[in-house]
Design an enzyme around this catalytic site. Structure first.
Site, PDB file in Angstrom:
ATOM      1  N   GLU A  17       0.964  -1.104  -0.038  1.00 39.39           N
ATOM      2  CA  GLU A  17      -0.024   0.264   0.003  1.00 39.39           C
ATOM      3  C   GLU A  17       1.107   1.122  -0.124  1.00 39.39           C
ATOM      4  O   GLU A  17       2.069   1.272   0.772  1.00 39.39           O
ATOM      5  CB  GLU A  17      -0.964   0.040   1.256  1.00 39.39           C
ATOM      6  CG  GLU A  17      -1.939   1.290   1.338  1.00 39.39           C
ATOM      7  CD  GLU A  17      -3.129   1.036   2.273  1.00 39.39           C
ATOM      8  OE1 GLU A  17      -3.769  -0.134   1.887  1.00 39.39           O
ATOM      9  OE2 GLU A  17      -3.376   1.833   3.071  1.00 39.39           O
ATOM     10  N   THR A  69      -3.945   4.862  -1.517  1.00 36.93           N
ATOM     11  CA  THR A  69      -5.181   5.471  -0.537  1.00 36.93           C
ATOM     12  C   THR A  69      -5.773   6.722  -1.197  1.00 36.93           C
ATOM     13  O   THR A  69      -5.209   7.580  -2.261  1.00 36.93           O
ATOM     14  CB  THR A  69      -4.381   5.794   0.724  1.00 36.93           C
ATOM     15  OG1 THR A  69      -3.349   6.678   0.575  1.00 36.93           O
ATOM     16  CG2 THR A  69      -3.838   4.531   1.523  1.00 36.93           C
TER      17      THR A  69
END
Length: 635
Positions: A62, A93
């Site tokens: 991520e 994100t």
């Protein structure tokens, strides 16, 4: 066999049937890029299913959008490096305060689409309900689809203030967002949701959280999710030390176990010690999770850093850099490019530029490169785009390429230092050139001495490959494609050189007319070639069990004329503009741009020793012979 040109002049693929060789689930699904194996074209949920069925553990990574354009360029470089380890996917994100759906280089949308299109990574885009209307969310989803994104992580999102405030006409729960995506887009997106369990947060390991991510398999109503359980790992400590750890603990509102405090407090001023402790704890936790048999994959919150995450994955044995490339060039993961398996060799060191210039194509070559009179390449004027510009700042480039150039020979020396790896006269290593922002390809080592010799004499090479006659596809230097195959290459050399050298070269090439194909062009488009009827020449191909012959790179005369515009412009855009106008250094680069020729040579006799070095040596000999002016070609 060559395709006929399509109506708009772009290459028309001829779709030919081929049977797929059998490979293990691990081989076929570990890659995050499409390639020759049809299974790599499958949806993310299918890749996960195969990995679960085979018992092959995976990892994912991520990232968050950076704040600056330079940060975006650095992050894309990190994608390339960390993608080499074989993540099943990455995710990006979504922060409502950061204009996440815009066209800014720092937006979530642009970072995620760049990862897909230019880095070839299977990518999940986070999307939240926070501060967004139903119409805005719908618009963002349409944009994501247009950009080639296929996976969405649907989240409620964190409130901007202390309390959640409902958006007028928006959604208050992730389940609402999931239902909306399904009602508007059907099954186009693979939709993921997330949940958190504070009971497993921190524990005895020093990690911030395990988060459960369940990947939906297609419920239209946001009902109970189905899919694999992925344990997510977020670092309390990455690369910034004790104070960063304290800030993360404060933001997460979680308590650090006393036994961890007891270890960290005495070493709080030793960043290396804290980093090593964090890595040890992470490895221990991950081993425990994987051994449980309940977790088929690990998802790492990288905090946009790579060292600690990479180290953990290597210790776990999950970081698997496979020398087998799907194709000899970097593959885009955009759905519409899935059938693409042929490209001109000219962009070998600038694959992101090639993708950018062909992004408007509706079809891509498959099996053969089309014979087209106008491939309709887009122009390249936006050299400053973060995925096209150099990763190195201006100050570093000046140190590498010369804060002051005194002659054409000082430019020759820059090329030589790049090839040799030796520091330049000012003590700085040259790690990139305008035409190649990456370290040298491994196969360059097979020709290093020859390349060094010719560059020091004014043959400024920007692309080359050795001749290869039936190396295994698993070869760590030149191998590509599925297991059990063999790869072949014709020797190729592409370079800039002076008008005088080209005159001698043309004289020498008369002796090699049936063996060596050549294209020679200047910045104005004056073109000299012996290519028959402007047909493409396959220079790389592979033979694999149960498949047709694949020819992934070609020398195409028409494409070369589009490439030459870019290749010449890079002299000015990337190098010349480092210097003040009218400065001696700028004038030297300008002179090379205006007067040198771009040349490519192909030795068609790949089973024999490469003759191109002899062609160049004969050219130098002719240049140095008395009376050369009368013997060489007049241009």
């Amino acid at each position: 066999m060559v395709n006929e040109p399509r109506g708009d002049g772009g290459p028309t693929p001829r779709l030919e049937g081929s049977s797929s060789g059998s490979e293990s689930s691990k081989d076929s699904s570990r890659c995050s890029t499409p390639g020759l194996d049809p299974e790599c074209h499958d949806r993310l949920r299918e890749k996960m299913r195969r990995r679960m069925e085979s018992g092959d553990k995976w990892f994912s990574l991520e990232f968050f959008p950076p704040r600056t354009a330079q940060g975006a360029a650095n992050l894309i470089s990190r994608f390339d490096r960390m993608g080499a380890g074989g993540p099943l996917f990455i995710d990006v994100t979504w922060h409502p305060a950061g204009d996440p759906g815009s066209d800014k280089e720092t937006s979530s949308m642009v970072i995620a689409s760049t990862a897909v299109n230019y880095c070839g990574l299977e990518t999940i885009l986070h999307m939240t309900c926070c501060c967004q209307s139903r119409e805005q969310i719908t618009g963002y989803l349409h944009k994501a689809k247009r950009l080639g994104l296929k996976n969405i992580l649907a989240l409620r999102g964190d409130p901007v203030g202390d309390q959640w405030e409902e958006e007028d006409g928006g959604f208050s729960y992730a389940a609402d967002l999931v239902r909306h995506i399904r009602s508007e887009f059907g099954d186009y997106f693979d939709v993921c949701v997330a949940g958190a369990d504070d009971q497993c947060a921190l524990g005895t390991t020093g990690l911030d959280a395990h988060r459960v991510i369940r990947h939906r398999a297609g419920s239209d109503r946001g009902q109970a999710c189905r899919g694999p359980l992925v344990c997510s790992v977020e670092w309390k400590r990455q690369d910034k030390g004790y104070h960063s750890l304290r800030q993360l603990v404060k933001l997460s509102k979680l308590e650090v176990p006393q036994q961890i405090k007891d270890v960290i407090e005495p070493i709080k001023d030793n960043d290396a010690a804290i980093r090593n402790y964090g890595i040890e704890q992470a490895v221990s936790l991950c081993q425990e999770l994987l051994a449980s048999g309940l977790v088929p994959g690990l998802h790492f919150y990288t905090l946009n850093r790579e060292m600690a995450t990479t180290e953990v994955l290597k210790r776990l044995g999950m970081w698997t850099e496979d020398p087998r490339r799907p194709l000899p060039w970097a593959v885009s993961a955009h759905p519409k490019r899935r059938e693409e398996d042929v490209r001109p060799i000219f962009w070998a060191s600038r694959p992101k530029s090639y993708i950018y210039r062909t992004q408007e194509w509706d079809e891509f070559p498959n099996g053969r490169w089309g014979n087209s009179s106008s491939p309709a390449f887009g122009e390249l004027k936006d050299y400053y785009l973060f995925y096209l510009t150099s990763k190195s700042p201006r100050e570093e480039l000046l140190k590498m390429w010369g804060e002051e150039l005194t002659s054409e020979e000082s430019v020759f020396e820059v090329f030589a230092c790049y090839l040799s790896g030796e520091p330049n006269q000012n003590g700085y290593k040259v790690t990139c050139l305008p035409w190649n922002d990456e370290p040298l390809a491994a196969e360059t080592s097979l020709m290093k001495e020859e390349l060094l010799r010719v560059n020091r004499q004014g043959i400024l090479t920007i692309n080359s490959q050795p001749n290869i006659n039936g190396k295994p596809s698993s070869d760590p230097v030149v191998g590509w494609g599925p297991s059990g195959g063999y790869v072949f290459q014709k020797a190729y050399l592409e370079f800039f050189t002076s008008r005088e050298t080209v005159g001698a070269l043309l004289q020498v090439l008369k002796k090699y007319e049936l063996r060596v194909n050549y294209h020679i062009v200047d910045v104005k488009g004056e073109n000299i070639t012996n290519a028959p009827e402007l047909q493409p020449n396959a220079v790389t191909w592979g033979i694999f069990p149960g498949r047709e012959i694949i020819q992934p790179t070609v020398v195409d005369p028409i494409s070369f004329m589009f490439w030459k515009d870019e290749a010449f412009a890079l002299w000015i855009e990337q190098w010349g503009k480092l210097y003040e106008e009218e400065s001696p250094s700028r004038m030297i680069i300008q002179y090379i741009h205006d007067n040198y020729f771009l040349v490519n040579l192909v030795d068609n006799e790949f089973p024999l020793d490469n003759c191109l070095w002899q062609v160049v040596e004969d050219t130098f000999e002719l240049l140095n012979r008395p009376g050369t002016e009368q013997e060489t070609e007049t241009l």
